[in-house]
Scaffold this active site. Structure first.
Site, PDB file in Angstrom:
ATOM      1  N   GLU A 265      45.132 125.698  29.890  1.00  0.00           N
ATOM      2  CA  GLU A 265      44.818 125.226  28.536  1.00  0.00           C
ATOM      3  C   GLU A 265      43.342 125.449  28.211  1.00  0.00           C
ATOM      4  O   GLU A 265      42.498 124.620  28.538  1.00  0.00           O
ATOM      5  CB  GLU A 265      45.161 123.727  28.397  1.00  0.00           C
TER       6      GLU A 265
ATOM      7  N   LYS B  36      48.653 127.245  27.230  1.00  0.00           N
ATOM      8  CA  LYS B  36      48.586 126.172  26.217  1.00  0.00           C
ATOM      9  C   LYS B  36      47.310 126.357  25.395  1.00  0.00           C
ATOM     10  O   LYS B  36      46.242 125.863  25.767  1.00  0.00           O
ATOM     11  CB  LYS B  36      48.610 124.801  26.908  1.00  0.00           C
TER      12      LYS B  36
HETATM   13  C1  5MM Z   1      47.311 113.796  25.598  1.00  0.00           C
HETATM   14  O1  5MM Z   1      45.956 114.193  25.604  1.00  0.00           O
HETATM   15  C2  5MM Z   1      45.569 114.943  26.756  1.00  0.00           C
HETATM   16  C3  5MM Z   1      44.615 114.203  27.587  1.00  0.00           C
HETATM   17  O2  5MM Z   1      43.300 114.257  27.199  1.00  0.00           O
HETATM   18  P1  5MM Z   1      42.129 113.576  28.097  1.00  0.00           P
HETATM   19  O3  5MM Z   1      42.136 114.204  29.444  1.00  0.00           O
HETATM   20  O4  5MM Z   1      40.882 113.908  27.303  1.00  0.00           O
HETATM   21  O5  5MM Z   1      42.389 112.120  28.158  1.00  0.00           O
HETATM   22  C4  5MM Z   1      45.163 116.357  26.310  1.00  0.00           C
HETATM   23  O6  5MM Z   1      44.626 117.130  27.332  1.00  0.00           O
HETATM   24  C5  5MM Z   1      46.405 116.995  25.784  1.00  0.00           C
HETATM   25  O7  5MM Z   1      47.293 117.261  26.839  1.00  0.00           O
HETATM   26  C6  5MM Z   1      46.190 118.280  25.047  1.00  0.00           C
HETATM   27  O8  5MM Z   1      44.888 118.548  24.682  1.00  0.00           O
HETATM   28  C7  5MM Z   1      47.070 118.308  23.826  1.00  0.00           C
HETATM   29  O9  5MM Z   1      46.914 117.139  23.095  1.00  0.00           O
HETATM   30  P2  5MM Z   1      46.842 117.221  21.518  1.00  0.00           P
HETATM   31  O10 5MM Z   1      46.677 115.781  21.089  1.00  0.00           O
HETATM   32  O11 5MM Z   1      45.665 118.086  21.162  1.00  0.00           O
HETATM   33  O12 5MM Z   1      48.145 117.829  21.061  1.00  0.00           O
END
Ligand code: 5MM
Length: 339
Positions: A177, A219
């Site tokens: 990602e 991702k």
């Molecule tokens: C769910 O959010 C994930 C965790 O973030 P942190 O490590 O900052 O707590 C994040 O990595 C998430 O898996 C992705 O970025 C996708 O989330 P979004 O909200 O952008 O769809």
């Protein structure tokens, strides 16, 4: 059937299915709970995630896998069933976030490098035993007139590639990602340029580290305008620019691309995915791995109250169904209003 990296990766992007990103670290879930006035205790986090994983309609039909946080992969439901077993029972695959977060990159003000490689081999072996069959590592690339630097793009790509190689050694499919943030006032064209450089660097490093692309899932962000940009790209423009950047940079051997939502509204995230799938004729499956765009509605509906569990589950099932339709290019805006 023998489980291989390829078969797991394929199942993760089965037609009409996508991933629930429920891997919020302690700080992030606290922020989400603060917004709905719920204390971020271990019990509340368990109750909330148990509510999602017990949403049969969503889990059985639309969710191929769930990304968990270290606490959650070890947690048990109220009745003592491991949460991982709830996920498996619904036919979905447990996954795990293994990065240790994006930290300030020394010598590069405003940029971050994702950490977590030390000891990763052993941690992956343990997560495999706990049931994880895929993992996730997020690199963060921010945009301003002077960043990202090549150093930041290359360092993050190198870390992603080393993580991916270690995952595959342990029988775990890596989700890579590289998130280009949408926080600034930049145009969609600037996002295109940075996303192109980021993905090119990533696939060069994956090749250098002998990462098997057939057993890897990407991702990425979509190519969107920065949130503060005065002229916002429309749905079709986002879809066309995002596909164009992938055609330049993502090898056809990658089985699937699952998007992050990155702060888009629930409906925009769905509409963009749908518009891309409507274009068709692409070598990769295009689906979702949304965190906020799948969870904002159920979080609000639940608001920490046991009597709201059914409403929370309805909200989750609805968003999962809308995104499943978008993954097939069959979503329509009217379906949102009808619900
Ligand atoms: C769910 O959010 C994930 C965790 O973030 P942190 O490590 O900052 O707590 C994040 O990595 C998430 O898996 C992705 O970025 C996708 O989330 P979004 O909200 O952008 O769809």
């Amino acid at each position: 059937m023998t489980e291989t990296l390829e078969s797991i990766a394929k199942a993760m992007v089965a037609p009409g299915k996508g991933i629930l990103a429920a891997d919020e670290s302690s700080g992030t879930i606290k922020k989400r709970f603060d917004a709905i006035n719920v204390a971020s205790t271990e019990e509340n986090r368990r109750d909330y995630r148990e509510m999602l994983f017990r949403t049969e309609e969503a889990m059985k039909n639309y969710i191929s896998g769930v990304i968990l946080y270290d606490e959650t992969i070890r947690q048990k439901a109220k009745d003592g069933t491991p949460l991982v077993d709830l996920i498996k029972k619904s036919g979905s695959i447990p996954g795990i976030k293994v990065d240790a977060g994006a930290k300030p990159m020394a010598g590069f003000p405003g940029e971050t490098i994702t950490e977590g490689l030390d000891g990763l081999d052993d941690r992956l072996a343990e997560y495999y035993k706990l049931g994880a069959r895929f993992a996730k590592w997020r690199a963060v690339i921010d945009i301003s007139p002077v960043i990202p630097t090549n150093a930041c793009i290359e360092a993050n790509a190198e870390a992603l590639a080393r993580y991916a190689a270690l995952c595959q050694k342990n029988g775990i499919v890596p989700i890579v990602e590289p998130e280009v943030l949408m926080d600034g006032d930049h145009t969609a064209d600037r996002c295109f340029e940075v996303t192109e450089a980021t993905l090119r660097a990533l696939f060069n490093r994956l090749a250098l580290h002998n990462v098997k692309l057939e057993g890897t899932i990407l991702k990425p962000n979509m190519v969107v305008s920065g949130k503060k940009c005065a002229k916002q790209a429309g749905i079709q423009e986002v879809a066309e620019k995002t596909i164009a950047v992938f055609k330049r940079t993502v090898p056809a051997a990658i089985p699937g691309i699952v998007f992050l939502s990155g702060g888009q509204s629930d409906e925009d995230a769905t509409a963009h995915l749908n518009a891309m799938n409507a274009i068709g004729g692409l070598p990769w499956a295009l689906s979702f791995s949304y965190g906020r765009a799948l969870q904002a509605a159920p979080q609000k509906a639940w608001s920490g109250k046991a009597e709201n569990v059914a409403a929370g589950q309805r909200a989750f099932a609805h968003r999962a169904k809308m995104n499943s339709l978008a993954a097939l290019g069959k979503w329509k805006a009217e379906l949102e209003k009808a619900a």
